[in-house]
Each structure stands twice: as C-alpha cells, then as structure tokens.
Write an enzyme that holds these catalytic residues in place. Structure first.
Site, PDB file in Angstrom:
ATOM      1  N   HIS A 140      -9.488   2.079  -0.410  1.00 41.57           N
ATOM      2  CA  HIS A 140      -8.054   1.794  -0.406  1.00 41.57           C
ATOM      3  C   HIS A 140      -7.683   1.166  -1.738  1.00 41.57           C
ATOM      4  O   HIS A 140      -8.023   0.013  -2.016  1.00 41.57           O
ATOM      5  CB  HIS A 140      -7.717   0.848   0.740  1.00 41.57           C
ATOM      6  CG  HIS A 140      -6.262   0.785   1.058  1.00 41.57           C
ATOM      7  ND1 HIS A 140      -5.280   1.092   0.144  1.00 41.57           N
ATOM      8  CD2 HIS A 140      -5.596   0.459   2.206  1.00 41.57           C
ATOM      9  CE1 HIS A 140      -4.098   0.953   0.701  1.00 41.57           C
ATOM     10  NE2 HIS A 140      -4.260   0.580   1.951  1.00 41.57           N
ATOM     11  N   HIS A 153      -2.769   8.495   5.483  1.00 41.64           N
ATOM     12  CA  HIS A 153      -3.046   7.174   4.910  1.00 41.64           C
ATOM     13  C   HIS A 153      -4.497   6.788   5.197  1.00 41.64           C
ATOM     14  O   HIS A 153      -5.198   6.286   4.327  1.00 41.64           O
ATOM     15  CB  HIS A 153      -2.081   6.148   5.500  1.00 41.64           C
ATOM     16  CG  HIS A 153      -2.098   4.827   4.811  1.00 41.64           C
ATOM     17  ND1 HIS A 153      -1.835   4.684   3.459  1.00 41.64           N
ATOM     18  CD2 HIS A 153      -2.344   3.572   5.271  1.00 41.64           C
ATOM     19  CE1 HIS A 153      -1.922   3.409   3.124  1.00 41.64           C
ATOM     20  NE2 HIS A 153      -2.232   2.706   4.203  1.00 41.64           N
ATOM     21  N   CYS A 156       0.799  -1.221   0.000  1.00 47.25           N
ATOM     22  CA  CYS A 156       0.000   0.000   0.000  1.00 47.25           C
ATOM     23  C   CYS A 156       0.835   1.276   0.000  1.00 47.25           C
ATOM     24  O   CYS A 156       0.285   2.378  -0.059  1.00 47.25           O
ATOM     25  CB  CYS A 156      -0.930   0.012   1.205  1.00 47.25           C
ATOM     26  SG  CYS A 156      -1.772  -1.560   1.463  1.00 47.25           S
ATOM     27  N   LYS A 193      -9.326   8.285   1.367  1.00 49.51           N
ATOM     28  CA  LYS A 193      -9.883   6.933   1.270  1.00 49.51           C
ATOM     29  C   LYS A 193     -11.354   6.927   1.667  1.00 49.51           C
ATOM     30  O   LYS A 193     -12.083   5.988   1.330  1.00 49.51           O
ATOM     31  CB  LYS A 193      -9.069   5.964   2.125  1.00 49.51           C
ATOM     32  CG  LYS A 193      -7.675   5.667   1.571  1.00 49.51           C
ATOM     33  CD  LYS A 193      -6.966   4.618   2.396  1.00 49.51           C
ATOM     34  CE  LYS A 193      -5.596   4.287   1.824  1.00 49.51           C
ATOM     35  NZ  LYS A 193      -4.629   5.381   1.954  1.00 49.51           N
ATOM     36  N   PHE A 252       1.320  -3.163   4.545  1.00 51.10           N
ATOM     37  CA  PHE A 252       1.670  -4.519   4.971  1.00 51.10           C
ATOM     38  C   PHE A 252       3.177  -4.698   4.755  1.00 51.10           C
ATOM     39  O   PHE A 252       3.758  -4.159   3.822  1.00 51.10           O
ATOM     40  CB  PHE A 252       0.938  -5.559   4.122  1.00 51.10           C
ATOM     41  CG  PHE A 252      -0.467  -5.858   4.560  1.00 51.10           C
ATOM     42  CD1 PHE A 252      -1.140  -5.035   5.439  1.00 51.10           C
ATOM     43  CD2 PHE A 252      -1.135  -6.970   4.068  1.00 51.10           C
ATOM     44  CE1 PHE A 252      -2.437  -5.322   5.840  1.00 51.10           C
ATOM     45  CE2 PHE A 252      -2.432  -7.265   4.454  1.00 51.10           C
ATOM     46  CZ  PHE A 252      -3.083  -6.438   5.343  1.00 51.10           C
ATOM     47  N   GLU A 293      -1.529   6.459  13.219  1.00 49.15           N
ATOM     48  CA  GLU A 293      -1.328   7.754  12.558  1.00 49.15           C
ATOM     49  C   GLU A 293      -1.486   8.914  13.522  1.00 49.15           C
ATOM     50  O   GLU A 293      -0.765   9.923  13.423  1.00 49.15           O
ATOM     51  CB  GLU A 293      -2.310   7.908  11.397  1.00 49.15           C
ATOM     52  CG  GLU A 293      -1.860   7.249  10.122  1.00 49.15           C
ATOM     53  CD  GLU A 293      -2.571   7.818   8.921  1.00 49.15           C
ATOM     54  OE1 GLU A 293      -2.151   8.879   8.421  1.00 49.15           O
ATOM     55  OE2 GLU A 293      -3.561   7.205   8.494  1.00 49.15           O
TER      56      GLU A 293
END
Length: 746
Positions: A311, A274, A142, A306, A370, A285
């Site tokens: 995503h 994010h 990502c 998002k 990830f 975050e």
C-alpha cells in the site's frame, strides 16, 4: 454533445517492482511480486516487517547530479514525473498552461526531522520542470493519487491548462508504519488481498499520468494511451479509519464515475481494486462489486496490485491508475498474487495468481481511504478526434458564512469584533459550553475537528438550508488546511518517540490531513463529492475553485468549503501584527472558516439570499510575479483583501496591488487573528462577501509606516461608505501558489 475528451499520453512509475513503466508492467503480468522483509534495522522493533521497498540504486541511478541532494519523497516524484513527460514526448508547452495535481498522504520530514509544508514536494518538482500553471496538493489519504487524476481532468476541461501531470507519492516512513502496526492492520508476511485478509503491507513509490486534451495531443502527434472518461468522489460519513461496511460510499463513487463518463456497468470489463488485504476493506469491496454489478459481478474481473507493491498510500491511486491504463492498452488484467484458490467469497473473480487476457474498452480503478474518502476513475480506449461541447456556464454564489476564530463564533460575533477593532492575535476559538455534534462524537474529537464542525454548522445555519436526507447524500465538501491537526500530530509523534509499539492510535487516525473533513461529513451527514486541499495560505481559494467546478460539472448543487488550521505553541503577548506595516511581525493563529457555495439557480429556487456571486477564480504557480497571470483584474474594484500575514512577503503584494489597482483600498485580516494559514485565506473570502452584503471589512487601524504608498491607500475604517460591488481577494502560499478570487454583488 460530449465534453472535450481528456487523454493520457505519458506514464511514469517507480515502486517495489519497477524503476519505470516497462519493468513495472512486465513484473505485474508475470506475477513477480516485490514484498520483502524491510532492510532498515530500525523496523526490527515490529513483529510485521514486510513492505514494498524501492531499492536505493533505482533512485540514485535515475537522478542527475544536481538532484542527488533531494529528499526521498521529491526524488521518487521527480523520477516518475520525468518518465511521464518523456513518454508523452511533451516539449514546448507554455509553462503557464502546464499544471500539476499531486496526491500525498504523509508530510515529509526534512533533514532535521521537521515536517515540510505538504506542498513542498510539489513545488520542488514543478520548479525543476518549469511549470507555472495550476498547482494543487490533494491529500485524501489513500485515495489521493486517483483523486489527483480526476482534478487534473477538471483543470483541462475548465480551460486553465493544456497539459497536467497528475499523480501521487509517498515514501516508507517509520512513524506511519508504527501507526498501522498499532492498529493491528499489518500482515506478518506478504499480503494476500481478497483471499487471506489478515492485514496489509505498506509500500513506497511514485507515479504520474500526463493528461492532455485529445485534440491537442493528436495535433502534436502524440499517441493517446487511454481516455479519462469520468471520475467520481464520495464520502462514507461513517468512521475515521474503518470503511462503511455496507459499501455505500464505494458504490456512490463508482456510479458517479460511470455517470460522468456517460457509461453503464455493462460497459466495464475490468476493475482495478483497492485490495489492501485487511478484513474490513476486502469485505467492503466485495459488497461494492455485488451492488454495482448485480448478477454480473462474478463476470467482471477485479484484482489488487497491492499484492505486488504494498500500500503506497498517497501514491496508491496513481500507481494503480498506471496499471489500469496498461491493462487497457494491452488487453491484459494483472493478477492478485498469493491468492488462495479455496478462499471465500467464491462468487467473484479476483484474477488469481496469473494474468488474463481482456477484451474490453472500459476499466475502472477504485480507491478508498482513512477519513472516508472514495474515488473511482473510468478509463476507456481512446478514439479519434471528435467534436465536443464546452462546459455550460453556471453562476455560483456564496450563501452562508461560518467564521470561528478568537474574534468569535459566527457572523454576528465576528462582525462586532471587526467594528470594534478588537484583535484576538493568536487566540484559539472558545467553544466552551457549546456542542456542535452529538456528544458521543464531540468528546472524542480533537480541537481542529471541533473548530471545523462548528464553522460548518454555523455556515449551514446561516445559509438557511434545510435539505432532506436524500439530498444531503449529494452535498459536496472541500476541506482546506495547511498542516492538519497539530495537536494530533504532536501527540502521535510523542507516543512513537516514547514507545513505537504503543502508538497513540486515536491520534494516528487524525494525523491524515483529510480526517477533519471526514469528521465534518460524518457529523453533518454529507456523502457527496469530497476532497482535501493542502496548499498553505492558498488552500481555501483553491478549495473554492474546486467547489465551483463540482457545481458547474453538475456533480453537486451545494458544496461546503471548510478551512481550518491551528497553532499549539505560545504566542508572545507583546506581538504586534499590522499587515503592510514596516514594523509588523507575523503571529501564528488558530481558526476555522466555512462558507456554503451553491448554484445560483438552486439558491433562487429555495428562496435563499446570497452574500455574493463568484465572478472569477485563478491561480498561478511559481515565484511571486506581482499580479501577472491572475485573471479577472481588468474591471473596477471597490476593495482588495490581500493575503498579507504581517511578514516579509507583504511588501511585494502591496507594491503590486497599489501599482495595478490605484485608488482601491487594500486590507487584510491577519492583524485581527494572526496567520491561520488556510483559515486566513477562507476568512478573507468570507469578509469580502460580508463587505459586499453589509459594507463591513477589517480595517488596518494600526498601520503607521506602510511598506508601500501611504495610509490613504489602505482601508483604515471598518465601515465602508457603501457596500462593495466588486471585491478582489488575494491568496498565497509564498514561493508556491498565488490566487485571486473575484466576488460581486448579486
């Protein structure tokens, strides 16, 4: 004096809220989200069924007839790429100076359901657009889209390109959706990042930013939209899927990006977050914001788009970077929609529900992934042309080798097998009875991660590096792979076929191609700049190039390059692999190879002994064209280690090498191990370094009927008359990228 400014001159995007940048920005700033129930009835097996989908007519409506047969991934990417080039008004650029860095998380199935090479989409787009410059497929899950923008800046600063398309793409795939559903990570309705963190929505799309040097952009009359002032990469070294809850990796990435830009936290006026909507990410975050900005954290607006598009995985960083450029251009922060006004934490400003005017010259775009990969981009208002300095030259050396293959584990065992001429075609490395990580981690790892960690440990020990923990935080890692873990991918796919509501979640966490690099970082404690390269057999040489750029830019003193690929099928017992032989076959193999890349002055200061110094690196995209375009080939060589795998592409390589470098012995390693994709490329580099230090190289002992020249043109004895002074290593992903690495004696 600052380095050459790199600016964005064109944008392209297609996602759930827009078929182009104008529509995308209008809907972002007016709060019109695009998360809707999934139309495909196959997804009805899942409880959570909201996603950011691109209408089919938006795709078909922007493709000319010759492109309508493209798969969805390539179609999305091509649309966004053409938009960025059109907005930039870029024409007449030298194809050899026009590059592409593409971020991608998922391998794309073809019409028969088989996975295409990760770099296939990039090759299709580059060929359609006539690009022959640097070509890198980055797969840091990502974080890939943002990572691509940073690497594109590096390619311009290194002088390898005059224009680079940087971006990301991923479609909505059933298997990936099942994996996230199995992790209980999906929201049953439109996601609400930061305020109601009950899960994420997946999305699809593509985005590109066209990067150029400011001086060239102004000279051709282009309008710069933003300057890519800096970027930072880091590794969590924490967990395969969960972010480090302390936020340490995110903090490091943002601080490195600001340092790269020569700015401070006081300069930042907006952060594109994010913001996935999962509890772990949103809480992490918030900690990153508080640590980085301190008492000022509540005064720095941050939002998550998002909440509009879902995503988009490998495209997320690029889509969000496009939004950040537009926020800077128009002085407007897009909101986080669906925000609950009474949500905690109330000390931070998440731009709830309505866009807001900004007054700033600096924005930051953050992405987390990830595998523990993090990236931050710093974008600033572009200025007028200014004087700039060239990057300071810095010598880079290879100081440790860690080959792990059927030949053995480590330099000594590999050297013994080479001298004995003992092949191990297609054999998987044996690590039985040896543990290279804490047992609690080792027993849960897949085979690819075990091989990679073993190679990493062996190379680190071979280099004699003993760094304190604080310095380990700055050690970089570049992981190279052609296909990632075949074991985990196969296991996950089998579980989806059996029951999509009961996926093998442990396998799913290892399907992303950067997972193995993350496992290496977690085991060895590396938290420096980290990325993953997926360009087939050229992956390792591109990874070495990235490592060299990290060191020369002052982002790391030591970088570990690790390459690993595996084959899980049955290898025919009677197969014969003899590179450059007319009667040879190609046999797939499994291996991992690591080498330590170090700044020469750092190595000297600690009393290290290098194998070789890196004298040159170059890569060319597109169809095979001999050695054309590869730099550093004018000086004499003592050895050429080719990219040959025993297949049909060997003949072209042999003909070009023998014509350009007559009298220089040519060899390759695939006759010993089979074709191990990225690991074969790394093994060739390692063996060239060994030839320079010890005078040992793989011999083509079975060469009977060469495809070009005679046996005297090839290396037929493993012991050189004397150690090589200069060696050339060729790499190739046929039809995609070719590379050259020049190593020399220290």
């Amino acid at each position: 004096m600052a380095l050459r400014p790199v600016v964005v001159t064109g944008l392209g995007v297609i996602c759930a809220i827009g078929r182009d940048p104008e529509e995308f920005w209008r809907r972002l700033t007016t709060g019109q989200g695009g998360l809707t129930p999934i139309r495909d009835p196959a997804f009805e097996v899942f409880e959570a069924r909201y996603a950011g989908q691109v209408p089919d007519e938006w795709v078909t409506g922007q493709l000319p007839e010759p492109d309508t047969a493209l798969d969805r991934t390539a179609a999305l990417a091509l649309i966004a790429a053409r938009q960025a080039i059109a907005q930039a008004g870029l024409t007449g650029v030298d194809p050899a100076r026009f590059g592409m860095i593409l971020g991608k998380c998922q391998a794309t199935p073809d019409a028969a359901g088989h996975y295409q090479p990760m770099h296939h989409t990039q090759d299709v787009i580059a060929d359609r657009l006539g690009m022959r410059g640097p070509r890198i497929l980055v797969s840091t899950a990502c974080a890939a889209g943002g990572n691509a923008v940073g690497l594109a800046k590096d390619k311009i600063l290194s002088g390898e390109a005059d224009a680079v398309l940087a971006g990301g793409v991923d479609p909505l795939l059933f298997g990936t959706y099942a994996g996230f559903a199995g992790l209980k990570a999906l929201s049953t309705g439109p996601c609400r990042p930061y305020s109601h963190s009950d899960g994420l929505n997946l999305g699809e799309g593509a985005a590109f930013l066209l990067l150029e040097p400011l001086d060239l952009a102004l000279a051709r009359g282009a309008v710069p939209l933003a300057e890519v002032a800096g970027y930072g990469l880091s590794a969590d070294a924490y967990h395969a899927t969960a972010p480090d809850p302390t936020g340490r990796g995110g903090v490091s990435a943002m601080r490195r990006a600001l340092a790269d830009a020569g700015l401070t936290t006081g300069d930042v006026g907006y952060v594109s977050g994010h913001g996935t909507g999962t509890p772990a990410n949103d809480a992490m975050e918030a900690k990153v914001m508080r640590v980085v900005f301190g008492p000022r954290a509540g005064q720095v607006p941050t939002s998550s788009i998002k909440s509009f598009v879902g995503h988009t995985l490998g495209a997320a960083g690029a889509v969000e970077a496009v939004a950040a450029v537009l926020a800077l251009r128009d002085g407007l922060a897009p909101p986080t929609i669906g925000f609950d006004a009474g949500a905690e934490p109330g000390d931070l400003d998440f731009v709830p529900n309505a866009a807001r005017e900004l007054s700033t010259d600096t924005v930051v775009s953050n992405n987390y992934a990830f595998g523990g990969n993090n990236v931050s981009l710093v974008l600033t208002t572009p200025g007028s042309g200014r004087e700039h300095a060239e990057p300071a030259p810095r010598e880079v050396v290879i100081t440790g080798l860690g080959p792990v293959s059927g030949l053995g584990a480590g330099v000594a065992e590999t050297t013994e097998a080479i001298l004995a001429g003992r092949p191990a075609l297609g054999e998987r490395p044996s690590l039985e009875g040896r543990t290279f990580a804490p047992r609690s981690l080792w027993r849960h790892m897949n085979n690819l991660s075990r091989m990679a960690i073993a190679a990493a440990r062996l190379s680190w020990e071979d280099a004699g590096l003993k760094l304190p923990r604080k310095e380990l935080d700055d050690v970089g890692l570049v992981f190279a792979t052609g296909a990632g873990s075949a074991e985990s991918t196969g296991g996950f796919d089998d579980s989806i076929a059996a029951n999509p509501n009961k996926p093998a979640v442990l396998s799913f966490s290892n399907v992303v191609l950067n997972a193995t690099g993350g496992a290496v970082c977690q085991t060895l404690g590396f938290r420096g700049p980290t990325t993953t390269i997926c360009n087939g057999g050229a992956s390792a040489s591109i990874a070495l190039d990235c490592a060299q750029e990290m060191i020369r830019a002052g982002k790391a003193e030591v970088v570990l390059v690790v390459a690993a690929d595996e084959h899980v099928g049955i290898v025919p017992q009677d197969a014969v692999v003899s590179p450059y032989d007319r009667d040879s076959a190609r046999v797939p193999g499994s291996a991992a190879v690591a080498f330590v890349v170090e700044a020469a002055d750092h190595c000297a200061a600690r009393g290290g002994t290098p194998y070789a110094k890196v004298l040159g690196l170059s890569h060319v995209g597109g169809p095979f064209d001999g050695l054309t375009g590869l730099a550093g080939l004018t000086e004499p060589f003592d050895l050429v280690v080719g990219a040959a795998t025993g297949g049909g592409d060997d003949a072209e390589e042999a003909a070009s090498v023998l014509a350009a470098l007559p009298g220089v012995p040519l060899t390759a390693s695939a006759g010993l191990t089979g074709d191990c994709q990225a690991a074969t490329g790394a093994l060739n580099i390692a063996l060239a370094a060994l030839a320079i230090r010890d005078g040992v190289a793989p011999a083509l002992t079975g060469l009977a009927t060469p495809v070009e020249g005679g046996p005297a043109d090839y290396l037929t004895e493993p012991e050189l008359p004397e150690p090589a002074r200069r060696a050339l290593v060729l790499s190739a992903a046929p039809g995609s990228v070719r590379g050259a690495v020049v190593l020399g004696a220290v």
